[in-house]
Enzyme design. Sequence first.
Site, PDB file in Angstrom:
ATOM      1  CB  SER A 238       8.801   8.839  11.138  1.00 12.17           C
ATOM      2  OG  SER A 238      10.096   8.481  10.726  1.00 12.17           O
TER       3      SER A 238
ATOM      4  CD  GLU B  46      11.208   4.961  11.701  1.00 14.60           C
ATOM      5  OE1 GLU B  46      10.874   6.042  12.225  1.00 14.60           O
ATOM      6  OE2 GLU B  46      10.777   4.581  10.595  1.00 14.60           O
ATOM      7  CG  HIS B  47      15.342   6.729  11.127  1.00 17.02           C
ATOM      8  ND1 HIS B  47      14.037   7.160  11.211  1.00 17.02           N
ATOM      9  CD2 HIS B  47      15.438   6.051   9.954  1.00 17.02           C
ATOM     10  CE1 HIS B  47      13.375   6.772  10.118  1.00 17.02           C
ATOM     11  NE2 HIS B  47      14.198   6.096   9.350  1.00 17.02           N
TER      12      HIS B  47
ATOM     13  CG  ASP C 187      14.856   8.586   5.218  1.00 12.01           C
ATOM     14  OD1 ASP C 187      14.770   7.602   5.979  1.00 12.01           O
ATOM     15  OD2 ASP C 187      14.846   9.773   5.621  1.00 12.01           O
TER      16      ASP C 187
ATOM     17  CG  HIS D  53       8.628  12.202   8.101  1.00 10.35           C
ATOM     18  ND1 HIS D  53       8.297  11.859   6.813  1.00 10.35           N
ATOM     19  CD2 HIS D  53       9.908  11.776   8.275  1.00 10.35           C
ATOM     20  CE1 HIS D  53       9.323  11.252   6.243  1.00 10.35           C
ATOM     21  NE2 HIS D  53      10.314  11.188   7.102  1.00 10.35           N
TER      22      HIS D  53
ATOM     23  CD  GLN E 296      12.124  11.183  11.681  1.00 15.28           C
ATOM     24  OE1 GLN E 296      13.032  10.667  11.044  1.00 15.28           O
ATOM     25  NE2 GLN E 296      10.869  10.803  11.547  1.00 15.28           N
TER      26      GLN E 296
ATOM     27  CE1 TYR F  62      -3.676   2.417   0.190  1.00 17.20           C
ATOM     28  CE2 TYR F  62      -2.340   3.507   1.865  1.00 17.20           C
ATOM     29  CZ  TYR F  62      -3.405   3.524   0.970  1.00 17.20           C
ATOM     30  OH  TYR F  62      -4.177   4.645   0.861  1.00 17.20           O
TER      31      TYR F  62
ATOM     32  CG  HIS G  15       3.655 -37.708  19.216  1.00 16.21           C
ATOM     33  ND1 HIS G  15       2.307 -37.558  19.372  1.00 16.21           N
ATOM     34  CD2 HIS G  15       4.095 -36.546  18.651  1.00 16.21           C
ATOM     35  CE1 HIS G  15       1.933 -36.347  18.933  1.00 16.21           C
ATOM     36  NE2 HIS G  15       3.012 -35.725  18.491  1.00 16.21           N
TER      37      HIS G  15
ATOM     38  CD  GLU H 156       6.775 -33.606  25.443  1.00  9.76           C
ATOM     39  OE1 GLU H 156       6.010 -33.672  24.469  1.00  9.76           O
ATOM     40  OE2 GLU H 156       7.619 -32.701  25.574  1.00  9.76           O
TER      41      GLU H 156
END
Lengths: 422, 422
Positions: free
Chosen positions: A228, A317-318, A351, A253, A250, A124, A410, A405
């Site tokens: 961001s 994030e950065h 970026d 944004h 930054q 998207y 099994h 178990e």
Amino acid sequence: MKIIAFPERGQWANLLARPVQDSREIEEKVAPILADVKNKGDQAIRELAFKFDKVTLDSLAFPAEAMERAADLLDDTLKDAIQQAYRNIRTFHSKQLQAVGKIETMPGVTCWRKSVGIEKVGIYIPGGTAPLFSTVLMLGVPAQLAGCREVILCTPSDHPAILYAAKLVGVTKAFRIGGAQAIAAMAYGTETVPKVYKIFGPGNQYVTSAKMLVSKEGVAIDMPAGPSEVAVYADDTAVPSFVAADLLSQAEHGADSQVLLVSTSKKLLSAVNLALVGQMDRLPRKDLAARAIENSKAILVESETDVIDLLNEYAAEHLILSVANAEKISEKIINAGSIFLGNYTPESCGDYASGTNHTLPTNGHARAYSGVSVDSFVKKITVQSITVQGLRNLGPVVEAMAEAESLDAHRNAVSIRLKSLE
Amino acid sequence: MKIIAFPERGQWANLLARPVQDSREIEEKVAPILADVKNKGDQAIRELAFKFDKVTLDSLAFPAEAMERAADLLDDTLKDAIQQAYRNIRTFHSKQLQAVGKIETMPGVTCWRKSVGIEKVGIYIPGGTAPLFSTVLMLGVPAQLAGCREVILCTPSDHPAILYAAKLVGVTKAFRIGGAQAIAAMAYGTETVPKVYKIFGPGNQYVTSAKMLVSKEGVAIDMPAGPSEVAVYADDTAVPSFVAADLLSQAEHGADSQVLLVSTSKKLLSAVNLALVGQMDRLPRKDLAARAIENSKAILVESETDVIDLLNEYAAEHLILSVANAEKISEKIINAGSIFLGNYTPESCGDYASGTNHTLPTNGHARAYSGVSVDSFVKKITVQSITVQGLRNLGPVVEAMAEAESLDAHRNAVSIRLKSLE
């Protein structure tokens, strides 16, 4: 920026807290949109496009000519730049492909992992003033490298740079659909939009909420999204005007961008503040940036150890390390999305075009999540093959464990085979 | 098993559909438990343990002596088996560690990824009749290899095999807490239980619901959970009694286990059905298994191509290929959690000790998710370093793209540096 001097460790959590967003109200608006698309398919998409955006959609798919013509509508400088970014992103991400390596864990017991591209993925890309064609590259290149068979793009923007990038990365189908209904279309499928297994990409809070809601229904998403962020650690070797420029890149944004500056030098903090004032005035988006900078923090701390602990607690994030020993410091960072070293590595290079991915974990998620990579577009299927001798070696181990178990069937799956060999 | 002969492709989706579970009712019961632990910490945990399990918890943490003593309480056969499984799982997973490779994407532009263990992770192991110590190995080994600093275990079981396995994999703290409150304790932290960043492990529907709810609040989880599944593709080279044993080993997990058998041979399907009847009677859990087998399907199809398409549409957690050309077929499988090749590779080997992980995507999630691996316990942080010459090479690309996206401050972060070099 407000300078906060020598906060105690007990105050850090408050100081570094991100704004908490209550998603319930948005969810209540988004859920009916999802249901509408699930029930009425293409018709719902057309109705919603008209209702929210006053757009009458003739064809939901971009016509093939639009994709072909996109290249002609771009000037050569931009086209060359997009191609160079594509090459760099491809070079970096192609090293993330992993060869299959067979491993004999015991004699006769051979195991391996094979990477398989997720068959159908959706990307998207939001509309709005800034056409995020760079994100088409960042998501499309790893999808292409992973070998995803169907790569669907939904975007309300018909900017030629988006369509040009889509063609470069091999998007298989592109649709002129925006908002939560685009996420619904890819999650459920409609008459014209194929259903995908994983959805990637940024968006406003409606898109983000739609992604969270469909992920509860079993459609995978890239990662939880948030505003961001950048954190900068600068010392006296940093150039204050460069640091200011990075903080502003930054801040532009949006007013909710998170901007953090940390230093052991009061002189540096003051110099950056001064540079900010000068640069901000010249920005077209200066109102947005000014508000983000107002909400941001410059933190003065005692020692390098404090800085590292604080940055690891924040999990940016950065993270820009504008310090003398940047690479050495980066080795001590355990929580961050992407790290930028030294005076000549601005975040904007990552970026767009250095090669690393710009889809990164925000909101502290870097503590547990990685940014997007080829890994995000593949599944790793394990395969194993055991010989008769291998089962003789391994079988008794499995029998003992299954019995302990209390899983008798099994154990029996091994015993019945071993007995047949007696 | 009911044999379904030659269903049309249009019917596959219905035939392969998993039971849909409505999680809302469970969520409404779990949400107050989470809130309670968030607000009242340890006290809430004690109250809930008493309310639901009639257990009075003195110390929430397992005493160090219990961990130490566990080895003495196990017989040597089981201890040796656990050690061998530990070694095999370690051998297989250690190859998943990735070395850092620096990549020069353009002259002077160097980018790399470093893997860092998630600092704090939590493992949940349910109680009940079967003490799942194998899951302690499956989650603990990759955590240990990833270098997670804090590995928390919560389990209501004090079975010595669980504590022994916990010690082997280096669990740092173990707590005697079960149910949704254990997930809450690890997600939010309490006075004694550390808050973690990612939670792993199986559980009943309350535990699963708690994991989904805390994941909405930003705590990562391993993957969405559902009932366990196996699909078997068998031809006339398969041994019917082996196939029956494999189907039963899945079925004994519970009445909601998903069991699917596919073949192009009617003879094989009938022979497996016959073998099932004989083996089922001898199982202690035969009631559970019988119900799961009743709900399961044996599908007869025309061709190998049909089988492969059907298996890829189903996306099984476990896929057993008991066919002559098993490895060749496995290469055409694009959706599965783990694949088992040939007559001597029963699923139970992978469940316990071959080396592969047994925490795998169910419910069709194999279309987009991988099983647990070392990847699940690390984040990959990208790092980049650009020289002055590198910025001269890359800068104009970034400037052109930032300008086209109307992000002037992004462009300026490059321009201000390039200008300073003139």
